[in-house]
Design an enzyme around this catalytic site. Structure first.
Site: not given
Lengths: 475, 453
Positions: B51, B126, B150
């Site tokens: 990420k 996210s 997330s």
């Protein structure tokens, strides 16, 4: 009018590395060389508390007679400033290392005042911003440097008292070896809170004065500010709560920001570090690091070593000098002699060479050796002074220099008699006139004999032998 | 552990596949095909997706923000370096909602990510890019971050496993902080084995992160009782029905299922957003364009530079959260907001502790709905926040949680989460593996599994 002064003092702690990262905590290096992702506030980096800084923090708080926190918490103090990398400063707020302390301060005029300490806490320093033409440049070498902030209660009254406080405080932290306390280099900084009021009315409206970067400025700025405030009140005005800056070029304080412009720091506990809870072993080490502070040491020196107040004051001004003094005394030298040499001849030589005692070639061992040679009458006073100079020039032990240069006193009677005989043979007329009672010529001859011995003749012995010689000649 | 990997990072075919797939999905923000393998071990040659709010040395670290669009990380996050040490190769950085603030990846300022199951729905967030990359078979394992769900929610939206470890077990060093006291790195994979391996290799105290614990993970316990959260309303009809079936499925596997209540969960979302935004308001203060990141061409003075950089660089949702966090931390208002939220956090922790006195494992929904539609027809920002109700509990209490896929309905994945007491992460891994062995984990129609047997 009554005036009230409280001080906020920041000192740089003498740690190897910064407060929350492994960067070297050192001044004077090329800008932005002692930096890393942590102290530059790169995304994802985390602070790791420097254990040495925590230790020194507790040492200071303990020396200031604070209540030590069993659980000290770092908090974030939020404000934007370009030289503050994270735009929050990791500081302490609700749980500082120490609070409710005090320090006994000798003031001008002889009073010893108890100045209360509100709290002593640890925080990180910011970088340094320089405006150059149409640019602003930032050096982050100082960012993350460990700072201890000490906040006093408003227990001081005048600029002179504040100056005396700072000088004493500086001595204390130097004694503790926690900071070099150098105001010119910024390793000790001072802000002040000042208020005045009509007698008996208590504290007035507080004005903060910043940018006091020498103890002399502190005195001047505070006295200026007190007079300014008194002037305002006497004319029926009111004091505004504000922050003012000392302008050292114009010798006055100027408004920096008013209360309305004050930051809301929005303190909250630092989630990246757990609270620090000192264990008994840690606290024992803090206790062991405590040292006899200057005022106590002075009293002890006067009492135990029978030296004058003035001598003691000279010696305790620096812990290094005081320890040096005691080291020489330990060697077995009369304390008064050591004290007079330190404040006299040694100090003169230090000044001449531009050195301080800790950086000079005259170590305590060497001064002890020199004074022992003097005590044992292997050299006399004049030679001792010369030897001291040579130690400074050659950085060698006085005894070795004495031997090599043949500076040792001549005490051998036969040798001394030889010198006398030689001079007497050169100046028979002078001998004659002395014998006839002209004592004025005596000094001249002794001087000549001394010259013959290259200044090494033992003065008292020489006198005695010269007297013997004269009486023999007479007889 | 599975041995027959079908591709390697240096394969040109593999790289072509990644580029091709990414055109459709937008899962990655950047690729680093020249990244050299620097370690040796269990992950030798295995491509890893990370990420883009996690630091990988010499790779971008944009956090999907315009403000950091040009930032290259000078260092590795601990979770990354520990996997690199075992031979993993970070093949690229995946999309996210800007700084991790969002549940759909629609709040990324840099790219759109599509759900491999259906381009009309969001991949979740996210860590949506990480989840989409795994679901589409681009990588076997992706690292995400879980601040309020997330990792788990996008894993569920894309039909894969998403694991959030106990707080303090895997180092946060190198995770761009959004809410420091809540977030942890997490792992997303189609096969639990990857997650298990990643956890075992990355767990453990880190000298760079003082919030990591020196406590070691507990050994696996025999699991008998599963408590399931009683949910009377709030779930979509599809999700409510699936939840009932899922509970039955665990019964069929021989477990004792007991209904449990967590009353304080009602207050979890407001408490979560108070604490998260408060921490965020400070954590994001460092982004000014002065030392790194995108800065304006011209400013009168440093203050103006900071203002311009932040005004232009932050997206709307990020600004909203910074403002909210600044508001709740004002002096004189902390008792009303921040301190009250912390009290609620303590109460929630107590509620969870009581549950775990009665049951070994807790079963809960991850999200009230399946992956929701993109754009206006989806959920508003406020609806998305309210929907975090089931995920934020694990973050407020620090306990481990794993979301597990539970079939497909209407062409979209279903999934639920298992939670365990702190440090009992291995129990969850074992339960997920058991589930994996008893059910099929379907892949999206156009993205056949590539990394599993």
């Amino acid at each position: 009018m009554e005036s009230f002064i409280g001080l906020e003092i920041h000192i740089h702690l003498a740690t190897e590395t910064k407060l929350f990262c492994g960067c070297r905590a050192r001044f004077g290096d090329e800008p932005n060389t002692n930096v890393c992702p942590v102290c530059l506030g790169y995304p994802g980096t985390l602070p790791v508390a420097n254990q040495q800084a925590l230790f020194l923090g507790y040492v200071v708080a303990r020396a200031l007679n604070c209540e030590l926190s069993p659980r000290t918490v770092f908090e974030r103090k939020n404000y934007f400033y370009p030289d503050l990398p994270k735009n929050y400063q990791i500081s302490q707020y609700e749980h500082p290392i120490g609070r409710n302390g005090f320090i006994m301060v000798p003031l001008p005029g002889g009073e010893v005042r108890k100045v209360r300490i509100h709290d002593a806490h640890l925080e990180e320093d910011a970088g340094k911003m320089i405006h150059a033409g149409d640019m602003s440049l930032i050096d982050y070498n100082r960012a993350g440097y460990p700072l201890m902030e000490i906040v006093t209660e408003p227990d001081l009254k005048t600029g002179e008292e504040a100056e005396a406080f700072l000088i004493h405080f500086q001595r204390v932290i130097r004694y503790l070896k926690v900071s070099d306390g150098n105001m010119e280099e910024g390793s000790m900084r001072c802000d002040a809170n000042v208020s005045v009021n009509f007698p008996g009315k208590g504290l007035g409206t507080k004005v903060e004065i910043k940018n006091l970067n020498s103890s002399r400025f502190v005195k001047k700025a505070l006295n200026f500010e007190i007079q300014r405030q008194i002037g305002v009140l006497k004319q029926g005005g009111t004091i505004r709560q504000e922050t003012r800056l000392w302008n050292e070029n114009r010798d006055l304080t100027e408004v920096m920001r008013t209360k309305e412009m004050a930051n809301d720091y929005r303190y909250f506990p630092e989630p990246d570090m757990p609270p620090f809870e000192p264990d008994p072993v840690f606290l024992e080490k803090v206790e062991k690091a405590q040292t006899e502070l200057p005022d106590r040491k002075k009293a002890r020196f006067v009492n135990d070593y029978r030296i004058s107040e003035e001598s003691a004051e000279f010696l305790i001004a620096s812990r290094y000098v005081a320890d040096y003094f005691e080291e020489v005394v330990q060697i077995g030298i009369e304390p008064a002699l050591v004290a007079s040499w330190l404040s006299g001849d040694v100090q003169k030589l230090l000044n001449r060479h531009g050195l301080t005692l800790d950086t000079s070639p005259m170590s305590a061992r060497r001064l002890g050796q020199l004074l022992r040679l003097l005590n044992e009458e292997r050299i006399h006073g004049k030679i001792a002074k010369k030897l001291a100079e040579l130690v400074f020039e050659e950085d060698r032990d006085p005894e070795i220099i004495m031997r090599e240069k043949g500076l040792e006193q001549i005490v051998d009677f036969d040798v001394l008699r030889g010198f006398i005989k030689n001079v007497a043979d050169e100046y028979p007329a002078v001998i004659h006139s002395i014998k006839n009672g002209d004592e004025r010529q005596r000094g001249f001859l002794i001087g000549k004999i001394m010259e013959k011995s290259q200044g090494r003749a033992h003065p008292q012995k020489l006198q005695k032998l010269f007297d013997d010689f004269l009486s023999e000649v007479t007889a | 552990m599975k041995k027959n990997w079908k591709v390697r990072p240096e394969d040109k075919d593999y790289q072509a596949f990644l580029l091709e797939t990414n055109k459709k999905l937008g899962a990655f923000l950047s690729f680093s095909f020249n990244e050299a393998m620097t370690g040796d071990g269990e992950f030798q040659g295995i491509p890893l997706a990370v990420k883009d709010n996690i630091a990988v040395k010499n790779q971008p670290l944009t956090c999907a923000s315009k403000l950091l669009e040009n930032l290259v990380s000078p260092y590795d996050a601990t979770v990354v370096s520990r996997l690199k040490d075992k031979g993993a190769v970070v093949i690229g950085k995946t999309n996210l909602d800007e700084f991790g603030m969002g549940s759909s990846n629609q709040d990324s300022a840099l790219a759109e990510t599509f759900n491999p199951w259906d381009p009309l729905v969001v991949p979740g967030g996210s860590s949506g890019g990480s989840a989409a990359a795994v679901a589409a078979g681009m990588v076997p394992l992706a690292i995400g971050t879980d601040t309020g769900g997330s990792v788990r929610q996008p894993a569920m939206f894309t039909g894969v496993f998403g694991f959030k470890p106990t707080y303090g077990v895997v180092s946060r060093y190198g995770l761009t902080a959004y809410a420091s006291s809540l977030e942890v790195p997490g792992f997303i994979a189609r096969s639990v084995e990857w997650i298990k391996l990643a956890l075992e290799l990355t767990a453990g105290a880190d000298p760079h992160d003082q919030t990591t614990t020196s406590d070691v993970l507990a050994e696996v316990r025999p699991i008998k009782k599963i408590g399931y959260l009683k949910v009377d309303d709030g779930l979509s009809p599809v999700m409510a029905a699936a939840y009932r079936e899922h509970i039955e499925a665990w019964k069929d596997l021989g477990y004792v299922l007991m209904p449990v209540d967590i009353p304080a969960l009602e207050y979890a979302v407001p408490a979560y957003y108070t604490i998260a935004t408060a921490e965020a308001s400070a954590n994001l203060a460092r982004f000014t364009g002065i030392r790194y990141g995108v800065r304006p061409d011209y400013a009168q003075n440093p203050q103006e530079l900071v203002k311009k950089a932040r005004t232009a660089g932050f997206g709307r949702e990020v600004k909203r959260r910074i403002l909210l966090g600044t508001y709740v931390l004002r002096s004189g208002f902390q008792d009303q907001y921040y301190h009250r939220a912390q009290k609620i956090r303590t109460i929630i922790r107590g509620d969870f502790n009581r549950v775990f006195e009665k049951v070994d494992i807790l079963l809960m929904p991850v999200y009230p709905t399946q992956a929701f539609p993109r754009g206006e027809s989806g959920l508003s920002h406020l609806q998305q926040k309210l929907a975090d109700k089931f995920t934020v509990g694990a973050n407020l209490t620090g306990i481990p949680a794993i979301s597990i896929p539970a079939g497909v309905r209407d062409g979209l994945p279903l999934g639920f989460q298992l939670l365990a007491p702190a440090l009992h992460d291995r129990d969850l891994i074992q339960m997920a593996q058991l589930w994996e062995s008893k059910t099929s984990i379907p892949a999206p129609p156009n993205y056949p599994p590539r990394w599993e047997d």
